[in-house]
Each structure stands twice: as structure tokens, then as C-alpha cells.
Design a protein around this motif. Sequence first.
Motif, PDB file in Angstrom:
ATOM      1  N   ILE A  29     103.279 -27.989  54.596  1.00 14.87           N
ATOM      2  CA  ILE A  29     104.351 -29.074  54.639  1.00 14.87           C
ATOM      3  C   ILE A  29     104.099 -29.962  55.776  1.00 14.87           C
ATOM      4  CG2 ILE A  29     106.215 -27.751  56.140  1.00 14.87           C
ATOM      5  CD1 ILE A  29     108.302 -28.748  54.149  1.00 14.87           C
ATOM      6  N   TYR A  34     107.954 -36.630  57.031  1.00 17.14           N
ATOM      7  CA  TYR A  34     109.356 -36.293  56.928  1.00 17.14           C
ATOM      8  C   TYR A  34     110.103 -37.426  56.814  1.00 17.14           C
ATOM      9  CZ  TYR A  34     114.153 -34.397  58.068  1.00 17.14           C
ATOM     10  OH  TYR A  34     115.303 -34.080  58.089  1.00 17.14           O
ATOM     11  N   ASP A 118     110.672 -30.601  49.005  1.00 20.07           N
ATOM     12  CA  ASP A 118     112.190 -30.202  49.687  1.00 20.07           C
ATOM     13  C   ASP A 118     112.244 -30.209  51.024  1.00 20.07           C
ATOM     14  OD1 ASP A 118     114.785 -29.570  50.168  1.00 20.07           O
ATOM     15  OD2 ASP A 118     114.999 -28.360  48.506  1.00 20.07           O
ATOM     16  N   ASN A 121     112.587 -27.110  54.067  1.00 22.13           N
ATOM     17  CA  ASN A 121     111.642 -26.476  54.687  1.00 22.13           C
ATOM     18  C   ASN A 121     111.010 -26.965  55.918  1.00 22.13           C
ATOM     19  OD1 ASN A 121     112.197 -24.226  52.645  1.00 22.13           O
ATOM     20  ND2 ASN A 121     111.040 -25.566  51.318  1.00 22.13           N
ATOM     21  N   TYR A 122     111.298 -28.148  56.085  1.00 21.81           N
ATOM     22  CA  TYR A 122     110.385 -28.833  57.305  1.00 21.81           C
ATOM     23  C   TYR A 122     110.839 -28.341  58.517  1.00 21.81           C
ATOM     24  CZ  TYR A 122     107.819 -32.535  59.442  1.00 21.81           C
ATOM     25  OH  TYR A 122     106.831 -33.095  60.321  1.00 21.81           O
TER      26      TYR A 122
END
Length: 377
Positions: A29, A34, A118, A121-122
Amino acid sequence: MKFSIDKNIFSNNVNTVLRAISSKTTIPILSGIYLELKDDGLTISGSDADISITTFITQENADNNLMINSLGSIVLPARFFNEIIKKLPGDTLNIEVLENKQTIISAGKSEFTINGIDAINYPHLPEVATDNQIVLSTDLLKEVVSQTVIAVSNQESRPILTGVNFEIKDGKLKAVATDSHRLSQRVVQLDSSSDYDFIIPGKSLLELTRTINDDLSEIKMSISENQVLFSLGDTLFYSRLLEGNYPETDRLIPESSNTNVVFDATELLASVERASLLSHESRNNVVKLQINTLQNSVTIYGNSPEVGTVEENVQFKKIEGEDLEISFNPDYLKDSLKVLGTSEIVMKFTSPLHPFTIEPQNEDDNFVQLITPVRTY
């Protein structure tokens, strides 16, 4: 999530954040960028676990041309996403995230659809209290970093030496770096009553200086137990701190010298570069400096058994003390001269096998470089 925005402003902010994203990350990720859209504007973030950068594009500023249709967040594959933005036509960019996390990116007559991740989860950004910030001049910070980061170690065998040690005490900031072969130290006055001692990775500092906008006059620095935060206007730059105690370096800097020579920095740099043309062809990459105070001469020698030799009488401004012959890595001296940023420097020697220093001739500039000589016999 759905919005439109000025393409150039968005692209510039994405490029800033990309500095913190590594293609070699082991956390999938973190290879993404983001995006989070709230009522007041758009946040763009990137991280590689060591460095995190986040920027904010406010809706209040009409120049951003930020039109918000629906709020939300998404993580998009950073490098691919950036390439798409750069290639899109027109001045306005449209982004829409569908329920299945597919993201439509369009401008003009072009439209891309890519798979997002999604954002839940960052990883969260580090928490650093900003109630005790230290304000630094942008130009001064960039100067201190450039003057010290050249001496950090590239060897991970001693991780602590891959960073620059910042010590803030008694209204002064001392920044020092060493790789055990050379040392660079800069001391500046600081308007701060707090005491800190921390080590920032050299790689983080290099990325920080590349992130700083040229029109930014000051930077605010906040320190926590294991993180440092630099506030650069609407951009926040986080870096982890190295754990451990930095070596006691003050004792390494000689308090006296037996031979001093004052040079014009530009002329000396040119001489060393010529001598190193041949030394680089040699296995040990060493040049020799011979100082003869009786004959009032300074000579530099470069040698490569495969190619040949070079000898040059070096121009100097002043010479005093004892005769000396000393050998050293010319690249270290070249690095020092390039970051001194002054017209005249003084080199101070104690003996052929003891480290020597390079300092600005102007004593008001509290900056010293130290180089360890090379034994050639």
C-alpha cells in the motif's frame, strides 16, 4: 469521492509527495499515493515508512479551482497515476472514485480508469506535537544541510553515522556529520530556549531540501521521541530519527595547529580537481600536498602508475608554520570546498598523520571540515 481541480497545481503537489514513495517498498500500500477529500480541501500523502510527506490543497484559494462534488478517500498506484496526470490534456483534471474503488481520471477528451485501494488500510501519519516549534530560516537550513550531509556515511554497518546529529543547546544549533574518514560541523545561533539532541538520516535531509519551495522564507521544526516534522507552508515533511548515541566528535577537532595556509577556495578547488584527474585512475585515489614554508611554496601531486603524474604549484594567500607533506583523498577536499561558500579558506595542519581542518577565513562563520590523511608508507 468526486472532484475537479487545476491540473498543474495538482500535478505539482503530487510530485512533491512522490519524493516519499519508494518503488522498492515491501509494504504494497505504500507504493500508492493517498488522497483524502474533505469539506475544506484535498490532502495528498505519500510515505516509505522512513519519510512521510503530506500536502494540502485548500478550497478557499480560487487559484486551485477545486470543485468538490462528494467526499471520500482512496489510494492509487503512485508512479502510474503520476504518469497519467502528466500526459492528460487541458487545464482541469477530474477524478471520480466508484464504489468498487475503480477510479476515473479524465481531462479534455481523455479518460483513464484504474484500480484503487481502500484507504482505510493506509498507515496513519506520525504524531508530532507542534506546540514547541523551532523556526529556521529556509536559506540557513538548506545551507546547514548541504554543508554537513556530505560527510554522512553510506555504510549501513554503522547506521548512526548515516545521519546528521543536531544538538540544540544554549540558543545554538550544532549540526555535525562524520563517516569516520571526514567530519563536517556547522554551528548557528538559534532563537530557542529548548534543548534537543537528535539524528536525522542524511537521505531524509536531502529529500527535505529538494521538497522546499523556493519562495518559502522560513521553516518550522517540531521534534518528538522518534520523529521530526518540518512544516513547509501547506506541506508537512516527516522523518524518522535514528536511534542511538552519536559519537563524541568535539574531541576529534584539533585545538591547535603547526602549519596554516590561506587559499582562495576557487583556485584551490581547480588545482585539486586537476590533480585528481590522475589520482582517480589509481587504485588508492590519493593526492599529496607539500608545504614548504622556507621556500614559500605549496605543491600538489597526483599520480597513477598506469597513466602518469601531475605536479602543480598552488597559489595561496598566506602561509605560516612548519614544513609539511601530507596525503589525502582529493574527493573529500573537493566536497568541502564546494560547500564552504566563501572566497578564502584556511587549512590547518598538525602533522602528516593527524586530521587537518578546512575553515572559512572569516571567523564569524562557525563552520569546520575535518579530513583524515592517508598513510602512504
